[in-house]
Write a protein that holds these residues in place. Sequence first.
Motif, PDB file in Angstrom:
ATOM      1  N   VAL A  19      36.711  37.234  42.734  1.00  0.00           N
ATOM      2  CA  VAL A  19      35.887  36.115  43.202  1.00  0.00           C
ATOM      3  C   VAL A  19      34.508  36.186  42.544  1.00  0.00           C
ATOM      4  O   VAL A  19      33.808  37.192  42.662  1.00  0.00           O
ATOM      5  N   LEU A  20      34.132  35.098  41.861  1.00  0.00           N
ATOM      6  CA  LEU A  20      32.802  35.002  41.252  1.00  0.00           C
ATOM      7  C   LEU A  20      31.835  34.224  42.130  1.00  0.00           C
ATOM      8  O   LEU A  20      30.649  34.520  42.191  1.00  0.00           O
ATOM      9  N   THR A  21      32.353  33.186  42.793  1.00  0.00           N
ATOM     10  CA  THR A  21      31.575  32.336  43.687  1.00  0.00           C
ATOM     11  C   THR A  21      32.460  31.981  44.875  1.00  0.00           C
ATOM     12  O   THR A  21      33.637  31.681  44.693  1.00  0.00           O
ATOM     13  N   VAL A  22      31.907  31.985  46.060  1.00  0.00           N
ATOM     14  CA  VAL A  22      32.689  31.675  47.253  1.00  0.00           C
ATOM     15  C   VAL A  22      33.144  30.213  47.199  1.00  0.00           C
ATOM     16  O   VAL A  22      32.393  29.329  46.821  1.00  0.00           O
ATOM     17  N   GLY A  23      34.390  30.001  47.541  1.00  0.00           N
ATOM     18  CA  GLY A  23      34.978  28.665  47.530  1.00  0.00           C
ATOM     19  C   GLY A  23      36.474  28.791  47.684  1.00  0.00           C
ATOM     20  O   GLY A  23      36.955  29.645  48.433  1.00  0.00           O
ATOM     21  N   ASP A  24      37.235  27.981  46.952  1.00  0.00           N
ATOM     22  CA  ASP A  24      38.690  28.004  47.000  1.00  0.00           C
ATOM     23  C   ASP A  24      39.170  29.116  46.064  1.00  0.00           C
ATOM     24  O   ASP A  24      39.362  28.898  44.872  1.00  0.00           O
ATOM     25  N   THR A  25      39.354  30.301  46.603  1.00  0.00           N
ATOM     26  CA  THR A  25      39.522  31.531  45.822  1.00  0.00           C
ATOM     27  C   THR A  25      40.994  31.934  45.706  1.00  0.00           C
ATOM     28  O   THR A  25      41.511  32.660  46.535  1.00  0.00           O
ATOM     29  N   ALA A  61      37.870  42.689  50.722  1.00  0.00           N
ATOM     30  CA  ALA A  61      38.178  41.693  51.765  1.00  0.00           C
ATOM     31  C   ALA A  61      39.687  41.602  51.886  1.00  0.00           C
ATOM     32  O   ALA A  61      40.410  41.965  50.958  1.00  0.00           O
ATOM     33  N   ASN A  62      40.155  41.116  53.020  1.00  0.00           N
ATOM     34  CA  ASN A  62      41.578  40.862  53.163  1.00  0.00           C
ATOM     35  C   ASN A  62      41.978  39.724  52.229  1.00  0.00           C
ATOM     36  O   ASN A  62      41.151  38.897  51.848  1.00  0.00           O
ATOM     37  N   ALA A  63      43.244  39.687  51.861  1.00  0.00           N
ATOM     38  CA  ALA A  63      43.763  38.658  50.963  1.00  0.00           C
ATOM     39  C   ALA A  63      45.139  38.227  51.455  1.00  0.00           C
ATOM     40  O   ALA A  63      45.663  38.800  52.422  1.00  0.00           O
ATOM     41  N   PHE A  64      45.717  37.244  50.784  1.00  0.00           N
ATOM     42  CA  PHE A  64      47.039  36.747  51.143  1.00  0.00           C
ATOM     43  C   PHE A  64      47.885  36.530  49.893  1.00  0.00           C
ATOM     44  O   PHE A  64      47.361  36.222  48.827  1.00  0.00           O
ATOM     45  N   LEU A  69      56.820  31.608  52.941  1.00  0.00           N
ATOM     46  CA  LEU A  69      56.520  33.040  52.955  1.00  0.00           C
ATOM     47  C   LEU A  69      55.021  33.254  52.834  1.00  0.00           C
ATOM     48  O   LEU A  69      54.371  32.651  51.972  1.00  0.00           O
ATOM     49  N   GLN A  70      54.494  34.098  53.720  1.00  0.00           N
ATOM     50  CA  GLN A  70      53.076  34.450  53.692  1.00  0.00           C
ATOM     51  C   GLN A  70      52.921  35.890  54.148  1.00  0.00           C
ATOM     52  O   GLN A  70      53.563  36.310  55.101  1.00  0.00           O
ATOM     53  N   LYS A  71      52.074  36.634  53.447  1.00  0.00           N
ATOM     54  CA  LYS A  71      51.809  38.024  53.840  1.00  0.00           C
ATOM     55  C   LYS A  71      50.328  38.309  53.625  1.00  0.00           C
ATOM     56  O   LYS A  71      49.781  38.008  52.569  1.00  0.00           O
ATOM     57  N   GLU A  72      49.707  38.913  54.622  1.00  0.00           N
ATOM     58  CA  GLU A  72      48.310  39.314  54.506  1.00  0.00           C
ATOM     59  C   GLU A  72      48.238  40.719  53.928  1.00  0.00           C
ATOM     60  O   GLU A  72      49.057  41.580  54.242  1.00  0.00           O
ATOM     61  N   ILE A  73      47.244  40.945  53.083  1.00  0.00           N
ATOM     62  CA  ILE A  73      46.992  42.262  52.504  1.00  0.00           C
ATOM     63  C   ILE A  73      45.647  42.725  53.028  1.00  0.00           C
ATOM     64  O   ILE A  73      44.626  42.070  52.783  1.00  0.00           O
ATOM     65  N   ALA A  74      45.641  43.810  53.756  1.00  0.00           N
ATOM     66  CA  ALA A  74      44.392  44.331  54.314  1.00  0.00           C
ATOM     67  C   ALA A  74      43.531  44.922  53.210  1.00  0.00           C
ATOM     68  O   ALA A  74      44.036  45.446  52.209  1.00  0.00           O
ATOM     69  N   ASP A  75      42.226  44.849  53.398  1.00  0.00           N
ATOM     70  CA  ASP A  75      41.267  45.394  52.444  1.00  0.00           C
ATOM     71  C   ASP A  75      41.586  46.855  52.139  1.00  0.00           C
ATOM     72  O   ASP A  75      41.809  47.659  53.036  1.00  0.00           O
ATOM     73  N   ARG A 106      51.198  32.157  45.015  1.00  0.00           N
ATOM     74  CA  ARG A 106      49.734  32.124  45.045  1.00  0.00           C
ATOM     75  C   ARG A 106      49.188  33.364  45.732  1.00  0.00           C
ATOM     76  O   ARG A 106      49.690  33.791  46.752  1.00  0.00           O
ATOM     77  N   THR A 107      48.144  33.902  45.150  1.00  0.00           N
ATOM     78  CA  THR A 107      47.408  34.970  45.787  1.00  0.00           C
ATOM     79  C   THR A 107      46.015  34.443  46.086  1.00  0.00           C
ATOM     80  O   THR A 107      45.386  33.808  45.240  1.00  0.00           O
ATOM     81  N   THR A 108      45.565  34.644  47.306  1.00  0.00           N
ATOM     82  CA  THR A 108      44.281  34.135  47.751  1.00  0.00           C
ATOM     83  C   THR A 108      43.373  35.311  48.058  1.00  0.00           C
ATOM     84  O   THR A 108      43.692  36.144  48.908  1.00  0.00           O
ATOM     85  N   ALA A 109      42.261  35.370  47.353  1.00  0.00           N
ATOM     86  CA  ALA A 109      41.293  36.452  47.562  1.00  0.00           C
ATOM     87  C   ALA A 109      40.405  36.125  48.754  1.00  0.00           C
ATOM     88  O   ALA A 109      40.266  34.960  49.133  1.00  0.00           O
ATOM     89  N   GLY A 110      39.798  37.164  49.328  1.00  0.00           N
ATOM     90  CA  GLY A 110      38.846  36.950  50.409  1.00  0.00           C
ATOM     91  C   GLY A 110      37.649  36.145  49.928  1.00  0.00           C
ATOM     92  O   GLY A 110      37.322  36.142  48.746  1.00  0.00           O
ATOM     93  N   LYS A 111      36.999  35.446  50.826  1.00  0.00           N
ATOM     94  CA  LYS A 111      35.858  34.591  50.461  1.00  0.00           C
ATOM     95  C   LYS A 111      34.569  35.403  50.457  1.00  0.00           C
ATOM     96  O   LYS A 111      33.627  35.108  51.196  1.00  0.00           O
ATOM     97  N   VAL A 112      34.566  36.418  49.568  1.00  0.00           N
ATOM     98  CA  VAL A 112      33.423  37.307  49.398  1.00  0.00           C
ATOM     99  C   VAL A 112      33.241  37.509  47.897  1.00  0.00           C
ATOM    100  O   VAL A 112      34.218  37.831  47.205  1.00  0.00           O
ATOM    101  N   VAL A 113      32.033  37.310  47.389  1.00  0.00           N
ATOM    102  CA  VAL A 113      31.802  37.542  45.967  1.00  0.00           C
ATOM    103  C   VAL A 113      32.159  38.995  45.645  1.00  0.00           C
ATOM    104  O   VAL A 113      31.752  39.920  46.349  1.00  0.00           O
ATOM    105  N   GLY A 114      32.978  39.180  44.617  1.00  0.00           N
ATOM    106  CA  GLY A 114      33.434  40.510  44.222  1.00  0.00           C
ATOM    107  C   GLY A 114      34.770  40.910  44.823  1.00  0.00           C
ATOM    108  O   GLY A 114      35.341  41.929  44.452  1.00  0.00           O
ATOM    109  N   ALA A 115      35.298  40.106  45.763  1.00  0.00           N
ATOM    110  CA  ALA A 115      36.611  40.409  46.343  1.00  0.00           C
ATOM    111  C   ALA A 115      37.667  40.337  45.245  1.00  0.00           C
ATOM    112  O   ALA A 115      37.593  39.508  44.335  1.00  0.00           O
ATOM    113  N   ILE A 116      38.652  41.231  45.335  1.00  0.00           N
ATOM    114  CA  ILE A 116      39.702  41.331  44.332  1.00  0.00           C
ATOM    115  C   ILE A 116      41.060  41.266  45.018  1.00  0.00           C
ATOM    116  O   ILE A 116      41.262  41.862  46.069  1.00  0.00           O
TER     117      ILE A 116
END
Length: 177
Positions: free
Chosen positions: A42-48, A76-79, A94-100, A122-132
């Motif tokens: 994540v570079l900027t918070v938004g649709d990550t 951050a947590n991700a999906f 299908l959806q699975k959460e990945i804990a930080d 799709r993989t969705t990163a947490g809405k935190v700058v630097g989240a991976i």
Amino acid sequence: MTLRINWFPDPNITKTVKPYAPSIIKVDFPVVARRNWLRATVLTVGDTYAQYSLQGDRLPPAGTYHVHCNAFAKHANAFVRVYTRVGGKYTVPLQKEIADGTTVDVDGTITVPDDCEELIIRTTAGKVVGAIVMLSDILIERADTYDKAVGGGGFRASSRATRCRAHRSVRRAGGAR
């Protein structure tokens, strides 16, 4: 011999299929522990998110499929989500959460409907700058050929329309590989 086909066109993340990500995500492909990964930062918070879209001849035929991948999240947590699109409407079978700070196996069964127009991983990163968030070893295999007893499919499954020979390795004795 049962023909096992991985419908995901780049299961080993060799960059032959490019994912889509909005400009607020940096996508790269590191090798960690001898495994290729798609990494979205994540570079900027938004649709990550970062995603692979299967359409046309890359779309698996209608049926029941086992979906598997490895996923990792940091800061951050991700999906991980799988979407199907029918008539312009998306559903999430299908959806699975990945804990930080964790790496998880994402495993599940989905149904690709007869009139499916698109399948998205799709993989969705947490809405935190630097989240991976990272993905590797993506598998989409017919549920009736998936066999967890021989290592499932994962990166061992064949690419589309190629016979899988991984089953032979489980019959070998000791270190004979």
